[in-house]
Motif scaffolding. Sequence first.
Motif, PDB file in Angstrom:
ATOM      1  N   ARG A 473      22.113  19.399  60.475  1.00 35.43           N
ATOM      2  CA  ARG A 473      21.850  20.822  60.678  1.00 35.43           C
ATOM      3  C   ARG A 473      22.726  21.701  59.807  1.00 35.43           C
ATOM      4  NH1 ARG A 473      25.212  23.489  64.462  1.00 35.43           N
ATOM      5  NH2 ARG A 473      26.900  22.205  65.287  1.00 35.43           N
ATOM      6  N   ARG A 474      23.686  21.117  59.102  1.00 36.70           N
ATOM      7  CA  ARG A 474      24.550  21.899  58.220  1.00 36.70           C
ATOM      8  C   ARG A 474      24.318  21.463  56.772  1.00 36.70           C
ATOM      9  NH1 ARG A 474      28.981  20.890  62.213  1.00 36.70           N
ATOM     10  NH2 ARG A 474      29.294  22.806  63.386  1.00 36.70           N
ATOM     11  N   LEU A 479      29.278  23.455  54.890  1.00 37.10           N
ATOM     12  CA  LEU A 479      30.409  22.535  55.031  1.00 37.10           C
ATOM     13  C   LEU A 479      31.608  23.006  54.206  1.00 37.10           C
ATOM     14  CD1 LEU A 479      28.610  19.067  54.889  1.00 37.10           C
ATOM     15  CD2 LEU A 479      29.430  20.281  56.905  1.00 37.10           C
ATOM     16  N   VAL A 480      31.343  23.566  53.035  1.00 34.42           N
ATOM     17  CA  VAL A 480      32.446  24.098  52.231  1.00 34.42           C
ATOM     18  C   VAL A 480      33.089  25.291  52.928  1.00 34.42           C
ATOM     19  CG1 VAL A 480      33.033  25.181  50.029  1.00 34.42           C
ATOM     20  CG2 VAL A 480      31.464  23.247  50.079  1.00 34.42           C
ATOM     21  N   GLU A 481      32.263  26.158  53.530  1.00 35.12           N
ATOM     22  CA  GLU A 481      32.817  27.294  54.259  1.00 35.12           C
ATOM     23  C   GLU A 481      33.717  26.823  55.398  1.00 35.12           C
ATOM     24  OE1 GLU A 481      29.595  29.665  55.558  1.00 35.12           O
ATOM     25  OE2 GLU A 481      28.722  29.883  53.560  1.00 35.12           O
ATOM     26  N   ILE A 482      33.285  25.790  56.111  1.00 33.48           N
ATOM     27  CA  ILE A 482      34.099  25.257  57.207  1.00 33.48           C
ATOM     28  C   ILE A 482      35.389  24.663  56.668  1.00 33.48           C
ATOM     29  CG2 ILE A 482      34.168  23.522  59.031  1.00 33.48           C
ATOM     30  CD1 ILE A 482      31.162  23.910  59.361  1.00 33.48           C
ATOM     31  N   MET A 483      35.283  23.942  55.562  1.00 34.54           N
ATOM     32  CA  MET A 483      36.464  23.313  54.982  1.00 34.54           C
ATOM     33  C   MET A 483      37.472  24.362  54.501  1.00 34.54           C
ATOM     34  SD  MET A 483      36.659  20.756  51.738  1.00 34.54           S
ATOM     35  CE  MET A 483      36.691  22.153  50.627  1.00 34.54           C
ATOM     36  N   MET A 484      36.971  25.503  54.009  1.00 35.00           N
ATOM     37  CA  MET A 484      37.859  26.552  53.508  1.00 35.00           C
ATOM     38  C   MET A 484      38.491  27.380  54.615  1.00 35.00           C
ATOM     39  SD  MET A 484      38.094  26.502  50.244  1.00 35.00           S
ATOM     40  CE  MET A 484      37.315  25.690  48.854  1.00 35.00           C
ATOM     41  N   GLY A 485      38.209  27.078  55.825  1.00 36.26           N
ATOM     42  CA  GLY A 485      38.794  27.837  56.930  1.00 36.26           C
ATOM     43  C   GLY A 485      37.836  28.051  58.072  1.00 36.26           C
ATOM     44  N   GLY A 486      36.547  27.932  57.782  1.00 40.85           N
ATOM     45  CA  GLY A 486      35.565  28.009  58.853  1.00 40.85           C
ATOM     46  C   GLY A 486      35.339  29.421  59.341  1.00 40.85           C
TER      47      GLY A 486
END
Length: 974
Positions: A473-474, A479-486
Motif C-alpha cells: 500500500r506504500r 517510503l522515502v518520506e517515512i525514512m526522512m522523518g515520516g
Amino acid sequence: MSGAQEDTSFAALRGQLQEAAAAFADGPDALEGILLGLVDDVDRAVREPLEIFPVCHHSPASATAMARRLREKQPKVVYLELCEDMAPLLAELRNCRLPVAVQAFAGDVEGFPAQWAPLSVVAPVTEASAEYQAIAYALDTPGVELVLVDRSADHVFQWDGGAGPEAGTAGGDDAPKEEEAALHGEAVGVELGGLRPRFAELEEHLLRHGKVRHWSEWWHQYVEVPLGDSDHATYRQVMFLIGSLFRRLAPGEGSRLRVDEDRERYMWTRMREHLAASGTDPRDCLYVCGAFHAASRVEEFGVAGGSDTFTIPPRTATTWQYGLIPSSHAAIEAQFGLAPGSVSIAATEWAKGLRRSRVKPYVLEGQAGRRKSAARKAADAPAVAGPAADRLSGFLRQPPAIDRLDEAELLGWSVEIVRAARRNGYLASTADAIAVFETSILLAGMRDRAKPTPYDFQDAAVTCIEKDSVPGRRDVRRLVEIMMGGDRVGRVGYESLPPLARDVYDRLAPLELKPEQRGVRRALLDMAARPELAACSDALWMLRRLLPQGAVRPIMGERRLGERSVQESWDLSLGTHQRALIELGYEGVSIEQVLEQRLRRDAYGPRATTADVLAAVEDATLYLRGRRLADELGGHALKVLATERSVDGAPEVLRRVRALLAYYRTSEPVLPPWIESFVKTGYAHYCTLLPTAFQDEDATVGQVAAMLGFLFGMEGLALSLGCDRAQLELAVGQSHPGDPSKTALLWAARVRLGTLSRAELRARCDALLDNPLVVPSYPRYLSGFVHALEPVPGLADVVVEAVSNAFARLPDPVLLPWLPLLITTLRSGAAEPAALLVREAGRIFPGRLAALDAWVPPWHASPVPADAARPAPGGPRSRGAALLPRHPAACDAVADLLGCAGEWSGPEASPEGAGGPSGVALLAAHPAACDAVAALLGCEGAWDTGRGADVPGALLTARHPRAGEAWEAVLARS
C-alpha cells in the motif's frame, strides 16, 4: 533616513542593476524600474528602526537564523504576525507534542452568510519554524512580551473569506492520501510567511531553469541551502529581496493585493499603538513577519508611518472559540499546497543544521519532556540594529558553494530504503542499493548539484526500486518520506484539552486503554461482571453518534429501543480523531449537552421532516436519560407532520412510530401523551392525503403502502382515541389509481376494509391472467400485492396463489420475458415484504420433493360443507384420531382455546386407555383444524367425514388462524 545613508548602503548594487537593465532591456525602462525598486524595498526595510525579521513558513534556515538572532539581540518585545485573538492559547503549546495547530472556531455565525458555517481558522506550528522559536523565547524568558499583531480570525472571513497570501483550504493538487492530511478539515489555514511567486510564468521559469519538479524543491536548493550558514545581515537582505521580487511581480491590483496591504496596515497600526501605550524603545523590539509583508510599500509602514490613516474595522457579533488541535506534516502540506514530504524533509534538515551550526534552539519549558538549558537563561548584551552594509552584491556575485558529497550519508540512505522496500514487498537487493547510490549522484550532476538532495535521492529510489508496480500500500516515494522523518503527527496534552474532551477521557479511564494514543485500540466491556463499565458504554454510544465514522466502532453489542447489551466490544481510535473530539468541546461542556443541542438542531432545522424529528426522539430516548427532551421533540413532530403535504417520508415514519410504540408499551405504564396525539393526528392526516397519493405519479407504491400500514396498524389505537373509521373508508373509496401496482394495493386495502371479498380478489387476478393485453404488466400488479403485505399481512396466501397461478398457467413464451422484470421489481421495491411472502410459500408448499407430485394446491381443493357428518364410532381411524394418542396435551390446549368441552372416549382414543378431557369434542367441532395439525405432525390417515369429502389441512389458517398460532406455540414449547 538620509540620502547619504542610502548612497553608502546600496549605491554599488544600484549601479550594477542599472547596467544590467540597459544591457538586457530594449524598450522603456520598466526593467530598470523593477530592479531599482527591489533595492529600494530592501533599503527601506533594513533602515527601519524597529527591526524586521523576514521569515518563510516551516523554513529550517529561517528557524536557525531566528534562534541565532534572538540570542544575540535579546529583544524585550516580540511582535509576531499571527491572529491577535489567538494569543491566550500559545502558552498551552508547552502541554502538546508538535506539530499542533492553534484553532479559532465558530459554530453559529452572525454577520456572515449562514452557508459558511461552521467557520474555522488554523495556524499550524512545527518545531522547525521561526514563529515557534519566537514563541518559545518570549514565553520562557522573564520580562519579554509577546504581541500578536495580525488581523483576528473574524477579519480573516470579513476580508474576502481569508483569501490572503498565507491562507488556504484543505486539499490541493499534491494532497497526500493518508488520513492525516484531513486533520485540519475544511479550516482556513493561516501560515506565517507563505513565500511563493503568484506570477505563474515566473514560477514555471524558475522550475524549468532550476531543473526541479516543484516549488518546495526549488526553495530547498536555491534558498535554504545558501542561507543555512549565512550571517544575520545577509539573511535579512536576501529575504527582503525575495519578498520584494514576488510582490512586485504579483499580477493585477485585485482584491488579493488589497487584502495584503490591509493586513500590513493592520499590523503596523497595532505595533504603533503598543509602542505608544508601553513606551518601549523600538530598538528593543523585533517584528517577525513573512518576507512578503516585510517589503511593504503602504503609507503606514514603519514606526514613523501614518498613525491615523487606517481604521481597523470592528468584528462581527460571531462568537469565536479557541483551542489546540493535532496537526501533521501531511496536513500542512495538503493545506498550503506544498509537495508531499517537503515538511518532513525540512524537519530533517532542521535537525542536521542544528548539529552543524551548533545553534541552541529555544524549546518551551516542558515541551516534549525537555528542560530549559542553562545556556538559554544566559542573557547576552543586546545588539543594536543599525544601517547594515550592502551584503546583497557579494551574495549575488559569488558562485554557489560546492557542497562535498557525503558518501556515508548517501550510502546509509541507499541501504535504509532497500531495507524498507523489502519490508513492504519489493524484491529489492544489494544491487538496487548500489543503483540508488549511483543514480542519485548522476541525477545531482545532471541538475548542476555536487551533492544529491533528498529530492534527488527520492527520484533515484523510485527509478531503481519501484519500476512499474507497487506490491504494497506504500509506494517508494512514500517510503522515502517515512525514512526522512515520516509524517509526524502532533498530540494535544490533557491539560490543554477543553472540558468536554477531558471529561470523555475521565469517563473512559476504567478501560485502561490510553484512548489518547493513536491507532486502533480494542476495548472489551463486561457490564455483568463490572457494572461500573456501564458508564463507559453510555459514553461510547454517544460518541459514536457525535464523532466521525471510525472514531468509535462497535464490534459486538447493540443499543436499540428496549435493548441493552451486557457485553460489548469496541474499536477505539480517539487519538487519531482527537481534532473532532476537541471541536465537540467548542459546542458544550459535556457530550450530553452537545448531543441535546444537535438533536434540537436536527429537529428544528428548516428542512427537518417528520422522520427526522422522530429519529431525534429515538436518539434522545436511547442516549439521554429522562423523557423531557423526547416529549418535547415528539410534540414538535406533530407540528411538522401537520405541515407536510407529501408522503416521501411515510415508510420511515411508519417504522419509527412502530418502534417507539412497542418500546413505550413494554417500558411505560401508559403511553406518552405526544405519541397518542401523533397517532390520532397521523390517522387523519394520512386519510386526507391517501386519494392524492394514489393518483400522484411521484408517490411510489412503497410510500402509499406505508401510509396504509400506518392507517391499518394504528387503527385500533386511533379509534380508541376518537378517530372515525368512516374517514378511512371514504379515503379508500375516493382513490382511483392508474398505476397497476397501486391498483393492486387498493384492492388489498378494500379486502382489509371488507368492501371486497377474497373470492372477488381471486377472480380479478384470474381475469388479469386471461387478458393478453394485461399480462405484460402483471409483474407490476404482483409488486403491488407484495407491498400490500405491509398493511394487510393476511393476504399472504392470496399473493402466493397469484404468483403460483401465473407460473402454472402462462406459457413459457409469455412467462420468460417478464420473469426478469418480476424479480427486479420485487428486489428493488419490495425486499422486506417479500420475506413474508417466502415464509408463506414455505408453509403452503410441501417440504419434500417426493410429495410434490401428489400435492394439491389449497386453492384447488373442494371446500367442506358446513354440515358435514362426523365419523361414526368404530369407523376407520383418521389422521385426527391418530393425533389424540400421540399429543393429548396439545389437543387439550387447542380444545380449551376454542371453547370445546367434553371427555376422552374409548380406549383407542387415549394412549393407555385412560380417559381425558375434551379431545373428542375437538375432533367433532373442528375437523379441518385437526386435519391440518395432524399433517403438520406427520400423522397418517384420512379423515372420514361420512360423505366421502376430504377436508384439506391447509384450510387451518383460513378458518382457524388462532388455532394455527396456538399449535405453533405449543409445538415450539414441546
